[in-house]
Design a protein around this motif. Structure first.
Motif, PDB file in Angstrom:
ATOM      1  N   THR A   7      -9.902   4.375   9.198  1.00 48.27           N
ATOM      2  CA  THR A   7      -9.673   5.891   9.330  1.00 48.27           C
ATOM      3  C   THR A   7      -8.176   6.156   8.894  1.00 48.27           C
ATOM      4  O   THR A   7      -7.375   5.130   9.030  1.00 48.27           O
ATOM      5  N   ARG A   8      -7.793   7.291   8.269  1.00 49.04           N
ATOM      6  CA  ARG A   8      -6.207   7.502   8.121  1.00 49.04           C
ATOM      7  C   ARG A   8      -5.751   8.203   8.854  1.00 49.04           C
ATOM      8  O   ARG A   8      -4.574   8.430   9.073  1.00 49.04           O
ATOM      9  N   SER A   9      -6.561   8.559  10.039  1.00 48.84           N
ATOM     10  CA  SER A   9      -5.965   9.443  11.094  1.00 48.84           C
ATOM     11  C   SER A   9      -5.104   8.779  11.874  1.00 48.84           C
ATOM     12  O   SER A   9      -5.297   7.752  12.492  1.00 48.84           O
ATOM     13  N   LEU A  10      -4.035   9.357  12.121  1.00 51.89           N
ATOM     14  CA  LEU A  10      -3.007   8.589  13.278  1.00 51.89           C
ATOM     15  C   LEU A  10      -3.566   8.763  14.743  1.00 51.89           C
ATOM     16  O   LEU A  10      -2.988   8.170  15.514  1.00 51.89           O
ATOM     17  N   LYS A  25      -0.196  15.219  20.931  1.00 48.63           N
ATOM     18  CA  LYS A  25       0.911  16.142  20.602  1.00 48.63           C
ATOM     19  C   LYS A  25       2.133  15.334  21.435  1.00 48.63           C
ATOM     20  O   LYS A  25       3.370  15.303  20.890  1.00 48.63           O
ATOM     21  N   GLN A  26       2.015  15.116  22.787  1.00 48.82           N
ATOM     22  CA  GLN A  26       3.127  14.456  23.453  1.00 48.82           C
ATOM     23  C   GLN A  26       3.453  13.245  22.787  1.00 48.82           C
ATOM     24  O   GLN A  26       4.862  13.058  22.712  1.00 48.82           O
ATOM     25  N   ALA A  30       7.196  12.369  21.293  1.00 51.18           N
ATOM     26  CA  ALA A  30       8.042  11.244  21.758  1.00 51.18           C
ATOM     27  C   ALA A  30       8.351  10.229  20.535  1.00 51.18           C
ATOM     28  O   ALA A  30       9.280   9.480  20.917  1.00 51.18           O
ATOM     29  N   ASN A  31       7.463   9.910  19.795  1.00 47.35           N
ATOM     30  CA  ASN A  31       7.459   8.862  18.562  1.00 47.35           C
ATOM     31  C   ASN A  31       7.380   9.427  17.371  1.00 47.35           C
ATOM     32  O   ASN A  31       6.606   9.229  16.573  1.00 47.35           O
ATOM     33  N   PRO A  32       8.467   9.959  17.011  1.00 45.87           N
ATOM     34  CA  PRO A  32       8.443  10.713  15.769  1.00 45.87           C
ATOM     35  C   PRO A  32       8.646   9.796  14.427  1.00 45.87           C
ATOM     36  O   PRO A  32       8.250   9.947  13.258  1.00 45.87           O
ATOM     37  N   ASP A  33       9.214   8.476  14.700  1.00 50.09           N
ATOM     38  CA  ASP A  33       9.258   7.662  13.734  1.00 50.09           C
ATOM     39  C   ASP A  33       8.019   6.584  13.409  1.00 50.09           C
ATOM     40  O   ASP A  33       7.760   6.373  12.376  1.00 50.09           O
TER      41      ASP A  33
END
Length: 78
Positions: A7-10, A25-26, A30-33
């Motif tokens: 899957t390509r879904s994160l 979402k949280q 918390a982990n934008p990188d």
């Protein structure tokens, strides 16, 4: 043993996920990188864009010059 579907879904790559959108979402906040596209993918796309720009420039330079508004006639004739 079952194989996981590619899957390509994160959302599926997050190990702390409990199945709730709020948790993802949280985690994402918390982990934008870790949420953006991979560095390899971004570099690949940048290279593709550069190649596309080069090809476009070559096409523009090799195209014949067309006089759309020839200035040889003295005035407008109807």
């Amino acid at each position: 043993m079952t194989r996981r579907k590619k899957t390509r879904s994160l959302a599926d790559k997050v190990s702390i996920r409990t199945g709730r959108r709020k948790d993802y979402k949280q985690w994402r906040h918390a982990n934008p990188d870790q949420t953006g596209p991979s560095k390899r993918f971004a570099a690949k796309k940048q290279k593709q864009r550069q190649q596309q720009a080069q090809k476009r420039l070559q096409r523009q330079q090799s195209a014949p010059n067309i006089a759309i508004h020839p200035s040889d006639n003295g005035g407008e004739k109807h």
